[in-house]
Design a protein around this motif. Structure first.
Motif, PDB file in Angstrom:
ATOM      1  N   SER A 248      -1.101   2.920   2.157  1.00  9.97           N
ATOM      2  CA  SER A 248      -0.117   4.038   1.832  1.00  9.97           C
ATOM      3  C   SER A 248       1.026   3.224   2.090  1.00  9.97           C
ATOM      4  O   SER A 248       2.280   3.353   0.769  1.00  9.97           O
ATOM      5  CB  SER A 248      -0.332   5.748   2.083  1.00  9.97           C
ATOM      6  N   HIS A 249       1.557   3.086   3.525  1.00 10.87           N
ATOM      7  CA  HIS A 249       3.214   2.697   3.417  1.00 10.87           C
ATOM      8  C   HIS A 249       3.719   1.532   2.626  1.00 10.87           C
ATOM      9  O   HIS A 249       4.627   1.238   2.273  1.00 10.87           O
ATOM     10  CB  HIS A 249       2.952   2.181   5.216  1.00 10.87           C
TER      11      HIS A 249
ATOM     12  N   SER B 136      -7.560 -10.639   2.230  1.00 16.57           N
ATOM     13  CA  SER B 136      -6.717 -10.926   0.835  1.00 16.57           C
ATOM     14  C   SER B 136      -6.663 -11.714  -0.363  1.00 16.57           C
ATOM     15  O   SER B 136      -6.331 -12.764  -0.854  1.00 16.57           O
ATOM     16  CB  SER B 136      -5.590 -12.588   1.588  1.00 16.57           C
ATOM     17  N   THR B 137      -9.060 -11.478  -0.938  1.00 21.19           N
ATOM     18  CA  THR B 137      -9.851 -11.467  -1.883  1.00 21.19           C
ATOM     19  C   THR B 137      -9.400 -10.386  -2.872  1.00 21.19           C
ATOM     20  O   THR B 137      -9.610  -9.248  -2.639  1.00 21.19           O
ATOM     21  CB  THR B 137     -10.425 -12.456  -1.683  1.00 21.19           C
TER      22      THR B 137
ATOM     23  N   ILE C  73      -1.056  -5.582   5.524  1.00 15.53           N
ATOM     24  CA  ILE C  73      -0.939  -5.780   3.816  1.00 15.53           C
ATOM     25  C   ILE C  73       0.225  -7.361   3.512  1.00 15.53           C
ATOM     26  O   ILE C  73       0.986  -6.795   3.178  1.00 15.53           O
ATOM     27  CB  ILE C  73      -1.237  -5.088   2.841  1.00 15.53           C
ATOM     28  N   GLU C  74      -0.503  -7.983   3.037  1.00 19.04           N
ATOM     29  CA  GLU C  74       0.144  -8.597   2.138  1.00 19.04           C
ATOM     30  C   GLU C  74       0.657  -8.316   0.310  1.00 19.04           C
ATOM     31  O   GLU C  74      -0.637  -8.748  -0.366  1.00 19.04           O
ATOM     32  CB  GLU C  74       0.117 -10.878   2.078  1.00 19.04           C
TER      33      GLU C  74
ATOM     34  N   PHE D  54      -9.194  -5.406  -4.487  1.00 21.47           N
ATOM     35  CA  PHE D  54      -8.597  -5.680  -3.065  1.00 21.47           C
ATOM     36  C   PHE D  54      -8.436  -5.559  -1.961  1.00 21.47           C
ATOM     37  O   PHE D  54      -8.113  -4.647  -1.066  1.00 21.47           O
ATOM     38  CB  PHE D  54      -6.961  -6.004  -3.991  1.00 21.47           C
ATOM     39  N   ASN D  55      -8.763  -6.804  -1.197  1.00 19.50           N
ATOM     40  CA  ASN D  55      -9.499  -6.639   0.015  1.00 19.50           C
ATOM     41  C   ASN D  55      -8.495  -6.882   0.973  1.00 19.50           C
ATOM     42  O   ASN D  55      -8.005  -8.243   1.183  1.00 19.50           O
ATOM     43  CB  ASN D  55     -10.645  -7.090   0.894  1.00 19.50           C
ATOM     44  N   PRO D  56      -7.477  -6.395   2.006  1.00 19.60           N
ATOM     45  CA  PRO D  56      -6.301  -6.913   2.432  1.00 19.60           C
ATOM     46  C   PRO D  56      -7.288  -7.381   3.965  1.00 19.60           C
ATOM     47  O   PRO D  56      -5.833  -8.565   3.975  1.00 19.60           O
ATOM     48  CB  PRO D  56      -5.326  -5.633   3.217  1.00 19.60           C
ATOM     49  N   GLU D  57      -7.805  -7.647   3.604  1.00 21.58           N
ATOM     50  CA  GLU D  57      -8.392  -8.502   5.845  1.00 21.58           C
ATOM     51  C   GLU D  57      -8.806  -9.587   5.252  1.00 21.58           C
ATOM     52  O   GLU D  57      -8.354 -10.624   6.073  1.00 21.58           O
ATOM     53  CB  GLU D  57      -9.970  -7.938   6.187  1.00 21.58           C
TER      54      GLU D  57
END
Length: 501
Positions: A159-160, A253-254, A130-131, A248-251
């Motif tokens: 969670s990290h 990035s939106t 995740i960014e 927010f979708n980390p895959e």
């Protein structure tokens, strides 16, 4: 033939499993860090476990052997890999672990964090990429007002990174609330920083704990979810349906405002409740063997269904699908006992609706009213739970009957609140006739049996001792849609047709 019972043979032979990006192939093979093997080995050695069950979801099975070998090398313990769980992979498969005599379970990947009660448990969520900067930027675009009251929720596999995100936002947004993971009776491997929680205002739900500001409720907050769309987000939105959700979708990035029409979704569930009210025969589907108190809620469901004058049957069939449930046409509605994330089953393709325990209680318990509140965790319906509603015992001295109109069929529904509407204690359950009320009206108590007796086809007759014994012969070759000896496609007109009208 109905599409629900057949599939393209070529598609079946070429079927493949999509491997998630969490696999080590996309992380440079950093197995120890991704699966947090150091922390796992400490859990095993500190408790002196000798047999360890490692439960992997399907998308992580390619790494299972490597992880198992690494843990055995470091701890000298014997490991067993659990795959293809009978129910949802988000739940802990304690039954499979007990079959191999395991001392503990290590559950990998996404989890619903439902409490378990049999074996020591460690959750290892992994570290999906995740960014953090892009996530913080999306949050600022969605909430330009720095005084916004927002609760941050997230998929467990991220969670990290939550501690770093909180550091980026807390100076700008003083009113944000960052949730923290908590699982009863289990240990978690997570890197988020410790959050200060006031015991008098802490809220714990679905394995998340957080505090709201004094004098406020959850309805005063917006929800920001980190993760892709799925069962977890749907469960949150149905439960906190008065809150506005963004994600927010980390895959990808939106970030976006979730536009799912919760009111429309609730109306679909209310339609299922009406179907449950009309039902005469109810099937109780066992959708978990690991979530604590699942046997208690099954007994409670049997009780309320019985008091509502309906017949119930219990089914344990693993992962449910359309063909499995289509075998029992005498069932009018099913109620699924599962974890919160797997309870909200879309039953539009099924021949009978599938409802949740909460919806079945709404249909059978007239003292529970529809308020817009939605409960997906069946433990809250049990005595002592936040949403428990007592079912009064029927009055022996009165014969009160209530009627209402079905919103689906338009017919009158009559329900008795006295014990004369149910089978009296001491009578046999196999009795075919029972006294329904004082007007000497009789009703068939064995509903499913009478339905089976009226069927035109009742299954194959065993004819024990009547079938002659013959020697074994060679069977057919090929696949069911085209056996080799049938000569399909070679112009042989003597072959037996595959389907008959």
């Amino acid at each position: 033939m109905t599409d629900a019972f057949c599939s393209n043979s070529e598609a079946v032979l070429q079927r493949s499993v999509n491997v998630s990006t969490i696999a080590t192939g996309s992380h440079g093979g950093n197995l120890v860090e991704l699966y947090q093997i150091t922390e796992t080995c400490h859990f095993v050695t500190s408790n002196k476990f000798k047999k360890v069950a490692l439960q992997f979801p399907d998308e992580l099975l390619p790494d299972a052997v490597s992880v198992s070998a690494e843990i055995e090398k470091e701890t000298k313990a014997k490991t067993f890999i659990l795959g293809d769980t009978s129910y949802g992979s988000c739940c802990v498969d304690e039954v499979a672990a007990e079959h191999v005599g395991a001392d503990c379970i290590v559950h990998y990947g996404p989890s619903c964090l439902s409490p378990c009660s049999r074996l020591p448990l460690l959750y290892v969520f992994g570290k999906r990429p995740i960014e953090i900067q892009q996530c913080a930027t999306a949050f600022k675009e969605l909430y330009p007002d720095s005084q916004s009251h927002v609760i941050i929720l997230y998929d467990v596999t991220y969670s990290h990174a939550i501690g770093d995100l909180r550091k980026l936002l807390r100076d700008i947004y003083p009113n944000i609330v960052v949730s923290r993971l908590k699982a009863d009776g289990a240990e978690l491997v997570q890197d988020s920083d410790n959050l200060d929680l006031q015991d008098d205002r802490v809220i714990i739900k679905f394995g998340r704990q957080f505090c709201v500001n004094e004098g406020q409720s959850i309805d005063d907050y917006s929800m920001f979810y980190i993760g892709k769309e799925g069962l977890t987000l749907t469960n949150f939105m149905m439960t906190w349906n008065h809150c506005v959700f963004s994600s927010f979708n980390p895959e990808m990035s939106t970030g976006q405002v979730e536009s799912i029409n919760i009111n429309k979704a609730l109306m679909k569930r209310y339609y299922a409740i009406e179907r449950a009210k009309d039902a005469g025969v109810v099937g109780i589907l066992v959708g978990t063997l690991g979530v604590a108190n699942y046997l208690t809620i099954i007994e409670q469901l049997k009780d309320i269904i019985h008091k509502a004058g309906k017949k119930s049957y219990m089914f344990a069939m693993g992962k449910i699908n359309v063909p499995k449930l289509a075998n029992f046409l005498e069932i009018d509605v099913y109620v699924l006992v599962a974890c919160p994330e797997n309870s909200l089953l879309d039953s539009s393709e099924f021949y009978r609706p599938v409802v949740t325990p909460f919806e079945m209680e709404l249909a059978c318990n007239k003292h529970r009213e529809w308020t817009g509140e939605y409960v997906t965790d069946f433990r809250e319906l049990l005595p002592g739970g936040s949403s428990h509603v007592d079912i009064p015992e029927p009055n022996q001295s009165t014969n009160e009957e209530t009627t209402d109109v079905s919103l689906i069929t338009g017919a009158l529904r009559t329900s008795c609140s006295t014990s004369s509407s149910v089978i009296k204690k001491g009578t046999s359950d196999s009795s075919s006739l029972v006294l329904r009320n004082q007007t000497l009206t009789v009703a068939n108590a064995n509903t499913a049996a009478s339905f089976l007796a009226g069927r035109s086809w009742q299954g194959l007759e065993p004819k024990l001792g009547q079938t002659p014994i013959v020697k074994a012969v060679e069977g057919r070759r090929g696949i069911a849609i085209a056996y080799e000896e049938e000569g399909v496609g070679n112009g042989d007109s003597s072959t037996i047709p595959l389907y008959k009208s």
